[in-house]
Design a protein around this motif. Sequence first.
Motif, short mmCIF file in Angstrom:
data_model
loop_
_atom_site.label_atom_id
_atom_site.label_comp_id
_atom_site.label_asym_id
_atom_site.label_seq_id
_atom_site.Cartn_x
_atom_site.Cartn_y
_atom_site.Cartn_z
N PRO B 96 -6.76 -41.97 -30.72
CA PRO B 96 -7.38 -40.79 -31.31
C PRO B 96 -7.36 -39.60 -30.35
O PRO B 96 -7.42 -39.78 -29.12
N VAL B 97 -7.28 -38.41 -30.91
CA VAL B 97 -7.45 -37.18 -30.12
C VAL B 97 -8.91 -37.12 -29.67
O VAL B 97 -9.81 -37.49 -30.42
N HIS B 98 -9.15 -36.70 -28.43
CA HIS B 98 -10.54 -36.53 -28.01
C HIS B 98 -10.75 -35.19 -27.31
O HIS B 98 -9.77 -34.56 -26.86
N ALA B 99 -12.00 -34.77 -27.25
CA ALA B 99 -12.34 -33.52 -26.58
C ALA B 99 -11.84 -33.59 -25.14
O ALA B 99 -11.94 -34.64 -24.49
N GLY B 100 -11.31 -32.49 -24.66
CA GLY B 100 -10.77 -32.45 -23.31
C GLY B 100 -9.26 -32.63 -23.27
O GLY B 100 -8.63 -32.31 -22.26
N ASP B 101 -8.68 -33.13 -24.37
CA ASP B 101 -7.22 -33.25 -24.42
C ASP B 101 -6.58 -31.87 -24.35
O ASP B 101 -7.06 -30.92 -24.98
N GLU B 102 -5.50 -31.78 -23.59
CA GLU B 102 -4.64 -30.59 -23.65
C GLU B 102 -3.32 -31.06 -24.20
O GLU B 102 -2.60 -31.83 -23.56
N LEU B 103 -3.02 -30.62 -25.41
CA LEU B 103 -1.91 -31.20 -26.17
C LEU B 103 -0.76 -30.22 -26.35
O LEU B 103 -0.96 -29.02 -26.56
N VAL B 104 0.44 -30.76 -26.25
CA VAL B 104 1.64 -29.98 -26.57
C VAL B 104 2.44 -30.76 -27.61
O VAL B 104 2.33 -31.98 -27.71
N MET B 105 3.23 -30.03 -28.37
CA MET B 105 4.03 -30.71 -29.38
C MET B 105 5.44 -30.17 -29.44
O MET B 105 5.69 -28.99 -29.20
N THR B 106 6.36 -31.08 -29.72
CA THR B 106 7.75 -30.72 -29.95
C THR B 106 8.05 -31.00 -31.41
O THR B 106 7.80 -32.10 -31.89
N SER B 107 8.54 -29.97 -32.12
CA SER B 107 8.74 -30.11 -33.57
C SER B 107 10.23 -30.10 -33.91
O SER B 107 11.00 -29.33 -33.33
N THR B 108 10.59 -30.96 -34.86
CA THR B 108 11.98 -31.05 -35.30
C THR B 108 12.03 -31.02 -36.83
O THR B 108 11.24 -31.72 -37.49
N ILE B 109 12.92 -30.21 -37.38
CA ILE B 109 13.15 -30.26 -38.83
C ILE B 109 14.05 -31.46 -39.08
O ILE B 109 15.22 -31.47 -38.69
N THR B 110 13.47 -32.51 -39.69
CA THR B 110 14.22 -33.76 -39.83
C THR B 110 14.98 -33.83 -41.15
O THR B 110 15.93 -34.60 -41.27
N ASP B 111 14.55 -33.06 -42.14
CA ASP B 111 15.19 -33.19 -43.44
C ASP B 111 14.94 -31.95 -44.29
O ASP B 111 13.85 -31.38 -44.26
N ILE B 112 15.97 -31.54 -45.03
CA ILE B 112 15.82 -30.53 -46.08
C ILE B 112 16.56 -31.08 -47.29
O ILE B 112 17.71 -31.47 -47.19
N ARG B 113 15.87 -31.18 -48.41
CA ARG B 113 16.54 -31.75 -49.58
C ARG B 113 16.04 -31.09 -50.86
O ARG B 113 14.98 -30.44 -50.86
N THR B 114 16.78 -31.31 -51.92
CA THR B 114 16.42 -30.75 -53.22
C THR B 114 15.82 -31.86 -54.08
O THR B 114 16.31 -32.98 -54.07
N ALA B 115 14.71 -31.56 -54.75
CA ALA B 115 14.12 -32.49 -55.71
C ALA B 115 13.84 -31.70 -56.98
O ALA B 115 12.91 -30.89 -57.02
N GLY B 116 14.65 -31.92 -58.00
CA GLY B 116 14.51 -31.13 -59.21
C GLY B 116 14.79 -29.67 -58.90
O GLY B 116 15.81 -29.34 -58.30
N ARG B 117 13.85 -28.80 -59.21
CA ARG B 117 14.03 -27.37 -58.94
C ARG B 117 13.41 -26.97 -57.60
O ARG B 117 13.40 -25.81 -57.22
#
Lengths: 142, 149
Positions: B96-117
Amino acid sequence: MAATVKYDQVEVGQEIPAVDYVVRRVNLVMYAGASGDFNQIHWNERFAKMVGLPDVIAHGMYTMAQAGRFVTDWAGDPGAVVDFGVRFSSMVVVPDDDQGATISVSGVVEEKLEGGRVVIGLTASSGDAQVLSKARAVVQLV
Amino acid sequence: MALNRDFIGKTYPPSAPYEVSRVKIREFAAAIGDGNPLYRDKDAAQAAGYPDVIAPPTFPIVFSLQSGGEALMDPELGLNFAMVVHGEQRFEYVRPVHAGDELVMTSTITDIRTAGRNELLTVRSDVSTVQGEPVCVTYNTIVERGGAG
C-alpha cells in the motif's frame, strides 16, 4: 497487519452480503477536490445535459472506491488487496436532491489461488444499471 | 478523429516526485466516505505494522491523473478530451501507498484500439519510490466516444 479473514474458512462460491453506499452531490464535490478530477459532468448539471448526459454523473473512480471499501472492510486490512480492476459499464446518475443515488456492492469468492490468495468477483449496481463489470479483486488472506 | 497509432509503445519518463501526505490521504478517505482508522490514525497504522497511515486502494489515481495526463495532452495524439470517459481501471499492488512516500511514475501507452465507434487507449504507469522501490502498477483505459467515426 494482515487480513482478518482466514483462507481455510473461505470457500469458492461463498457470497459476501451486499452493502449500499449513498452518493449525493456533495460527495462528488468532495471527490473532485480530493482527486483533482474537476470534469464538469460530475458537478455541473447544465454542462452535463449540454454534452448529452441525463444529469450529473458520479466519477467512475468514486464508484470504484466504494467497491474497494467493500473489499477492504471484508478483508480487514486494505494492505491485503494485491490486485483490483474494474470496467465502467454504466453511469451512476446523481440527482440534486437529499436522497442522491445508491450504489449497491456485493461480492462472491470466485477462486482460491496458491499462496493464500482469493479472487473476489464484485457486482455494483445503481437503480437498474450494472455500473461495474469485470470487477475483481485479489486479496491475500492468512 | 482516429487516434494516432504511432503513439503505441511511447514511454513518458518519470514525473516529478509526488509527496504523499497524511492530510491528503485523510481528505481522500473523507471524500469516499471511508472511516477506516488505518487511513487517519498514525498509531493505528503503526500498530498494524505500517510505517505511517496508508492510503485506500484507489488513491494512486490522485497522482496518476496528475502525471499520466501528460501523455494524453500531446496534440499529435489527436485526443478530443470533451468526449473522453473512463473505460477501465486496474491496480496491481506491491504494497500500500503510505504517508511519507515520495513517488515517481513512468507511463507507457500500451494500446490504442477501436471498439465500435469508440477509440480506446490504455496507459500503464509503473509507480515506485524515489529510492527505486516498486509500489504499484496502474492501468488506465480511456474511451473517446465516437472517436472512430
